[in-house]
Design an enzyme around this catalytic site. Structure first.
Site, PDB file in Angstrom:
ATOM      1  CB  CYS A 193       6.602  15.511  -9.359  1.00  0.00           C
ATOM      2  SG  CYS A 193       7.323  16.097  -7.848  1.00  0.00           S
ATOM      3  CG  HIS A 229       8.685  14.335 -12.265  1.00  0.00           C
ATOM      4  ND1 HIS A 229       9.076  15.591 -12.377  1.00  0.00           N
ATOM      5  CD2 HIS A 229       8.668  13.657 -11.173  1.00  0.00           C
ATOM      6  CE1 HIS A 229       9.348  15.845 -10.850  1.00  0.00           C
ATOM      7  NE2 HIS A 229       9.445  14.802 -10.338  1.00  0.00           N
ATOM      8  CG  ASN A 240      12.200  16.374  -8.640  1.00  0.00           C
ATOM      9  OD1 ASN A 240      11.353  16.944  -8.909  1.00  0.00           O
ATOM     10  ND2 ASN A 240      11.842  15.167  -8.023  1.00  0.00           N
TER      11      ASN A 240
HETATM   12  O1  UT7 Z   1       9.483  13.983  -7.533  1.00  0.00           O
HETATM   13  C1  UT7 Z   1       8.669  13.016  -6.978  1.00  0.00           C
HETATM   14  C2  UT7 Z   1       9.205  11.609  -7.484  1.00  0.00           C
HETATM   15  N1  UT7 Z   1      10.234  11.266  -6.692  1.00  0.00           N
HETATM   16  C3  UT7 Z   1      10.828  10.302  -7.151  1.00  0.00           C
HETATM   17  O2  UT7 Z   1      10.651   9.779  -8.218  1.00  0.00           O
HETATM   18  C4  UT7 Z   1      12.173   9.760  -6.562  1.00  0.00           C
HETATM   19  C5  UT7 Z   1      12.059   8.081  -6.587  1.00  0.00           C
HETATM   20  N2  UT7 Z   1      13.415   7.713  -5.984  1.00  0.00           N
HETATM   21  C6  UT7 Z   1      14.579   7.746  -6.115  1.00  0.00           C
HETATM   22  O3  UT7 Z   1      14.882   8.308  -6.953  1.00  0.00           O
HETATM   23  C7  UT7 Z   1      15.938   6.985  -5.441  1.00  0.00           C
HETATM   24  O4  UT7 Z   1      15.124   6.169  -4.723  1.00  0.00           O
HETATM   25  C8  UT7 Z   1      16.455   7.992  -4.824  1.00  0.00           C
HETATM   26  C9  UT7 Z   1      17.468   8.746  -5.711  1.00  0.00           C
HETATM   27  C10 UT7 Z   1      15.737   8.990  -3.933  1.00  0.00           C
HETATM   28  C11 UT7 Z   1      17.520   6.980  -3.981  1.00  0.00           C
HETATM   29  O5  UT7 Z   1      18.343   6.218  -4.551  1.00  0.00           O
HETATM   30  P1  UT7 Z   1      18.229   4.661  -4.234  1.00  0.00           P
HETATM   31  O6  UT7 Z   1      19.098   3.788  -5.084  1.00  0.00           O
HETATM   32  O7  UT7 Z   1      16.926   4.259  -3.988  1.00  0.00           O
HETATM   33  O8  UT7 Z   1      19.018   4.843  -2.876  1.00  0.00           O
HETATM   34  P2  UT7 Z   1      18.620   4.249  -1.258  1.00  0.00           P
HETATM   35  O9  UT7 Z   1      17.630   5.081  -0.714  1.00  0.00           O
HETATM   36  O10 UT7 Z   1      18.429   2.654  -1.366  1.00  0.00           O
HETATM   37  O11 UT7 Z   1      20.104   4.409  -0.365  1.00  0.00           O
HETATM   38  C12 UT7 Z   1      21.014   3.763  -0.830  1.00  0.00           C
HETATM   39  C13 UT7 Z   1      22.095   4.034   0.229  1.00  0.00           C
HETATM   40  C14 UT7 Z   1      21.989   4.226   1.417  1.00  0.00           C
HETATM   41  O12 UT7 Z   1      23.006   3.584   2.553  1.00  0.00           O
HETATM   42  P3  UT7 Z   1      22.892   1.917   2.961  1.00  0.00           P
HETATM   43  O13 UT7 Z   1      21.608   1.850   3.822  1.00  0.00           O
HETATM   44  O14 UT7 Z   1      22.913   1.013   1.773  1.00  0.00           O
HETATM   45  O15 UT7 Z   1      24.267   2.160   3.662  1.00  0.00           O
HETATM   46  C15 UT7 Z   1      21.557   5.443   1.846  1.00  0.00           C
HETATM   47  O16 UT7 Z   1      21.951   5.757   3.418  1.00  0.00           O
HETATM   48  O17 UT7 Z   1      22.650   5.418  -0.267  1.00  0.00           O
HETATM   49  C16 UT7 Z   1      22.673   6.075   0.997  1.00  0.00           C
HETATM   50  N3  UT7 Z   1      22.188   7.521   0.565  1.00  0.00           N
HETATM   51  C17 UT7 Z   1      23.138   8.359   0.205  1.00  0.00           C
HETATM   52  N4  UT7 Z   1      24.551   8.092   0.146  1.00  0.00           N
HETATM   53  C18 UT7 Z   1      25.433   9.298  -0.312  1.00  0.00           C
HETATM   54  C19 UT7 Z   1      21.106   8.072   0.701  1.00  0.00           C
HETATM   55  N5  UT7 Z   1      21.460   9.240  -0.079  1.00  0.00           N
HETATM   56  C20 UT7 Z   1      22.582   9.524  -0.070  1.00  0.00           C
HETATM   57  C21 UT7 Z   1      23.434  10.631  -0.345  1.00  0.00           C
HETATM   58  N6  UT7 Z   1      24.598  10.423  -0.482  1.00  0.00           N
HETATM   59  N7  UT7 Z   1      22.871  11.797  -0.808  1.00  0.00           N
END
Ligand code: UT7
Length: 332
Positions: free
Chosen positions: A116, A258, A288
């Protein structure tokens, strides 16, 4: 070609995306997710997905032709093509295919991979050839079709990515230099955070010799760790770039990061003291798109008249590697 070197101007841009649009509501029918979760956590509403009939090379060629036309050049005027991609149509590279498609017969073309961050790495790479006077007119393309490498049953990754291609023309100018500063970084110790690894299947060729024939496995990402890394490192990289350019945050007209997550964009802008109104973003429409995300958003902002000639733009890419890079330039 003028071998005395000179300054750089970015004089054209273009973009292209696949026809099909996959909305958050579509995704909610495929995996356990919701429009509300995706939109609140990322800022995304939809993304474009390449069909089997569409290719990275074709989309890149469309974007490239638009950029070359905006610069007032013809494809034969281009001396160098750098394609930033992690998803070429051919593992040997796709830059030469694009060169053939657009008829840039006087250019040399090669691929560059920095995930990216690829577009910013490619811009900086092309700029070195322009500054030394090796090549006068260069074409920088950022393109990715990550939809082809997703696990569509993994809700934590499949909702994030979309496909697209963006291009800019970076030319030598006799007076001044509109690339005001840049900075590149990589941190291999965090390589495990974001991968699209080769997965091998062993095949015995003859007694004692085993070959590996496989494919690539879908993207794996530790989202939280990449998030923390981006929010910590990107502001620092932009601050260093501003220092080299002798600029302050107030001097910047636009911040174009990005397009990975709107929360990352907001956090970086806040750390730099840049008001939200100066953030350029099209994450809602495209998700993305990896190496394509910065040139796609730049093209939209320029063609809509939001970004005007002379505006100073800070761009920063970040992602797998881990890699991150920033550049500040004056448009036009
Ligand atoms: O392009 C390369 C660079 N990439 C990035 O910069 C990405 C950086 N990371 C992010 O943008 C974020 O970490 C994400 C968008 C990928 C995830 O967001 P988050 O706020 O960090 O969520 P999380 O991974 O902590 O997940 C929170 C909750 C979890 O459930 P529990 O464990 O709290 O019950 C996940 O299982 O959200 C759940 N979850 C979802 N729920 C509904 C994860 N994905 C989904 C989904 N829909 N699609």
């Amino acid at each position: 070609m003028d071998n005395t070197g000179g300054g750089i101007a970015i004089t054209g841009c273009g973009s292209a995306v696949p026809k099909a649009i996959l909305t958050n509501h579509h995704l909610a029918q495929m995996v356990e997710t919701s429009d509300e979760w995706i939109h609140t956590r990322t800022g995304m509403s939809q993304r474009h997905i390449a069909s089997p009939a569409e290719s990275l090379s074709q989309l890149s060629a469309v974007a490239a032709k638009k950029a070359i036309a905006m610069a007032g050049l013809s494809p034969k005027d281009i001396h160098l093509i750098v394609l930033a991609t992690s998803t070429p149509d051919d593992l040997f590279g796709s830059a030469c295919k694009i060169q053939g498609l657009i008829g840039a017969s006087n250019a040399v073309a090669f691929d560059l991979t920095a995930a990216c961050s690829g577009f910013v790495f490619a811009l900086i790479t092309a700029a070195q050839f322009v500054r030394t006077g090796t090549y006068e007119n260069t074409l920088v393309i950022g393109a990715d079709l990550l939809s082809r490498w997703l696990d569509w049953s993994d809700r934590s990754s499949c909702v994030l990515f979309g496909d697209g291609a963006g291009a800019i023309v970076c030319q030598q100018i006799p007076n001044g230099d509109r690339l005001l500063g840049f900075q590149m970084n990589s941190r291999g110790s965090q390589n495990h955070c974001l991968n699209l690894n080769y997965q091998h299947n062993s095949r015995a060729l003859i007694d004692g010799i085993v070959s590996q024939q496989g494919t690539y496995q879908p993207i794996t990402m530790n989202g939280k760790e990449v998030y923390r890394f981006a929010v910590a490192q990107v502001p620092e990289a932009i601050e260093k770039t501003m220092f080299h350019a002798n600029l302050t945050a107030e001097d910047l007209d636009w911040l174009l990061l990005h397009q990975a997550n709107h929360r990352i964009m907001d956090a970086v802008a806040k750390r730099l003291g840049i008001p939200p109104a100066k953030i350029l973003s099209n994450i809602a429409e495209h998700g993305n798109t990896s190496a394509a995300s910065i040139p796609l958003a730049l093209d939209a902002a320029i063609r809509s008249g939001q970004v005007k000639s002379g505006d100073k733009i800070a761009v920063s890419g970040f992602g797998a590697g881990l890699t991150w890079a920033s550049a500040i330039f004056e448009w036009g």
